[in-house]
Design a protein around this motif. Structure first.
Motif, short mmCIF file in Angstrom:
data_model
loop_
_atom_site.label_atom_id
_atom_site.label_comp_id
_atom_site.label_asym_id
_atom_site.label_seq_id
_atom_site.Cartn_x
_atom_site.Cartn_y
_atom_site.Cartn_z
N SER A 290 -4.65 7.16 -4.26
CA SER A 290 -5.09 7.66 -2.96
C SER A 290 -5.95 6.64 -2.22
O SER A 290 -6.01 6.66 -1.00
CB SER A 290 -5.81 9.00 -3.09
N HIS A 291 -6.60 5.75 -2.95
CA HIS A 291 -7.39 4.71 -2.27
C HIS A 291 -7.26 3.37 -2.98
O HIS A 291 -7.32 3.31 -4.20
CB HIS A 291 -8.88 5.09 -2.21
N LYS B 198 0.71 4.24 -2.72
CA LYS B 198 0.54 5.65 -2.38
C LYS B 198 1.61 6.48 -3.08
O LYS B 198 1.34 7.58 -3.56
CB LYS B 198 0.61 5.84 -0.87
N GLU C 131 0.83 -1.22 0.00
CA GLU C 131 0.00 0.00 0.00
C GLU C 131 0.86 1.26 0.00
O GLU C 131 0.51 2.26 -0.61
CB GLU C 131 -0.97 -0.02 1.19
N PHE C 132 2.00 1.18 0.68
CA PHE C 132 2.92 2.32 0.69
C PHE C 132 3.41 2.62 -0.73
O PHE C 132 3.41 3.76 -1.19
CB PHE C 132 4.08 2.04 1.63
N ASP D 211 -10.35 -3.40 1.01
CA ASP D 211 -9.28 -3.75 1.95
C ASP D 211 -8.35 -4.80 1.34
O ASP D 211 -8.77 -5.90 1.00
CB ASP D 211 -9.88 -4.33 3.26
#
Lengths: 364, 364
Positions: free
Chosen positions: A187-188, A182, A178-179, A192
């Motif tokens: 942004s999203h 980003k 996820e890092f 999950d």
């Protein structure tokens, strides 16, 4: 704009003079402006015989224009009665609504009662099925965004594979993925992110945690990103060290099932038959009871939209539909495996958006 | 269960025989079961003269019971008409609804029309304001969860401060915070975590990015967690290295404003007066034009709920209300500073849930 034109000809055909679109996803679809207004009013108003307008919270008006909406945009503040402002803007256009189309599956009763107060003489009808039908077929601009979202999902799986190492936890790998997303400007995530290892792969809705991965595990990534408002959704299952023969057999069964369904995609095939194509492969291999969910789901502005690829959906697929194909086998004593691609129905077959390899990847 | 009892006495007083609660947050509030059913039906049905039931997608029934719901729970599958199942369960109880309460601000027109078909003789009324009033006042069990959510938010800020180092990006610090929260068992943050540095702190809705932090920056953390269904929301602004005199002055002004509002909290004070208490401090210091938003918002199952602490809300605060106090100064040429606590109105004043120090923390 093409989409508004299509709404207007539908209104023409059905004697609708006024349409109010209020689902945030459909407001985005028609105006390019994406926002969650919570309890505040956000809508696109479309007329058969007048220019459309967007109504939005006043502080968001600059964003409406920045999103590419070139029509009229009216703002309301928390102290305003937003519906009065709608009524005024409608009146300014010389419209006296007699048949108003709304999204019946979205508009709440409170707003509906308010509208009926404002227009006591008007009749109401639903615009839901028309909007669903339109969103079902993606145009080239939408496909371009879906392709980029898929490319980023491919890369996210690549990052996940790179992070695999003895003793790392599922959460550590997830965080690294996820890092990296980003940093790429995502942004999203579209839902999950799932990183499951070992026997946890056998739970279709498992939750990543502090389990440390170890040699002999399968590791399952299920993830997607939102890119310019459009979602991707990929699943890959990879091996950390040598898998057992049983694990390999399950993997290869899912791979054959998935590939068979992908290759069967073409205009005219029914959703239920595509489900059956994959399911038959798994059933014939003796794992039928472990494939416990539908084959896939539509993908676009929402991560779950139409069409639904399940065993009793007789809908025939059409060019421009986009959906996931994601068979799985969840064997509680051996392992779980799922492989998922995002695909587009083309004029003569299929375009596969997700490209990460499906040959079993053995890492470390 | 206390809350259902209160709904029932309200029904008694208002001649309501049947109530259908459908907002996921209110289903959770009354049943303990938290789920986002998307387009599927999830509801709590309450009766004046019969036992309540939960209706949920069949696959979620085990979770309904695991969540502590001891009453009847009926399931529906995608191929069922869920409303037929509701009607059958109502009939089994010997109820012929004549006044049905619904959540008018949530139920959509499609479902409402379906209900009116099922019960053509019944009248309908809203349950919204009663539910809002109940949720406005937290009981001890809810406060316990809010306290723990706040403790975790405190810890998250602590982690953020520990991560501060020359050259690290906002996103790196954000990722470290969220990773640590996940390890603590937090499955969701209550909103997108904010880590802003330098002049970016002057944007109340800024987006964390790849900016590298540097000595002389203020760093603003705005974050919260969901714990057992309840949200926290904290903001702290800290210094990386020595701040300038102007930055210090802005910081101390916000701190005095925040502290004044916290100390003014007690039953009977109006929301607007609390807003004014903080705003006056900032205005007198000459920064009034840079405090561009309301003082705060209610906090509970939702991260934004009632009461709203803004300058024209005449509502008197009552014991058991929980909300944020979060004044800020956003000076584009100097810096932004916001300080935010979560507070409870107690019988004789205030309990502050967030405990991270508010004296300016200078790091490195």
């Amino acid at each position: 704009m093409e989409k508004l034109k299509e709404i207007r000809s539908y209104m023409d055909e059905n004697g609708i003079d006024t349409a109010l679109i209020t689902t945030p996803d459909n407001v985005f679809y028609l105006s390019g402006f994406k926002s969650n207004p919570h309890e505040r009013l956000l809508a696109v108003a479309v007329f058969r015989d007048a220019e459309p307008f967007v109504i939005a919270p006043k502080m968001e008006l600059p964003d409406v224009q920045a999103a590419g909406w070139t029509g009229d945009a009216v703002g309301h503040e928390d102290t305003d009665d937003a519906w009065e402002i709608v009524a005024r803007s409608v009146k300014e256009r010389g419209i006296a609504p007699s048949l108003i189309a709304i999204e019946k599956s979205h508009m709440n009763v409170e707003r509906y009662e308010r509208l009926r107060e404002l227009y006591p003489e008007a009749a109401f009808t639903g615009l839901d099925s028309k909007l669903n039908a339109m969103r079902n077929i993606k145009d080239e601009a939408e496909l371009e965004k879906l392709r980029e979202a898929a490319r980023l999902a491919d890369y996210a799986v690549e990052v996940g594979c790179r992070e695999i190492a003895e003793g790392k936890t599922e959460l550590e790998i997830l965080t690294a993925i996820e890092f990296e997303m980003k940093k790429k400007g995502v942004s999203h995530m579209s839902f999950d992110t799932m990183v499951l290892s070992g026997k946890k792969t056998a739970s279709p809705h498992g939750k990543p945690g502090s389990r440390k991965i170890q040699k002999g595990d399968f590791i399952l990534f299920d993830l997607g990103v939102v890119w310019e408002g459009y979602c991707s959704d990929i699943t890959r299952t990879v091996a950390f060290g040598e898998p057992t023969a049983e694990m390999r057999e399950i993997y290869e069964t899912v791979r054959r099932a998935e590939q068979a369904a992908v290759e069967a995609v073409q205009p005219g095939i029914r959703a239920m038959d595509l489900d059956k194509t994959a399911r038959d492969v798994i059933t014939e291999a003796g794992y039928g009871e472990y494939f416990t969910h539908r084959l896939g789901h539509g993908l676009g502005i929402s991560v779950h939209e139409f069409p639904s690829l399940h065993g009793s959906n007789e809908m025939e697929l059409e060019e421009g539909m986009v959906f996931t194909i994601e068979p799985g086998i969840y064997h509680p004593e051996i392992t779980g495996v799922r492989i998922e691609d995002d695909v587009v129905v083309t004029a003569d077959g299929v375009e596969v958006l997700t490209q990460f390899p499906k040959e079993l990847q053995i890492i470390g």
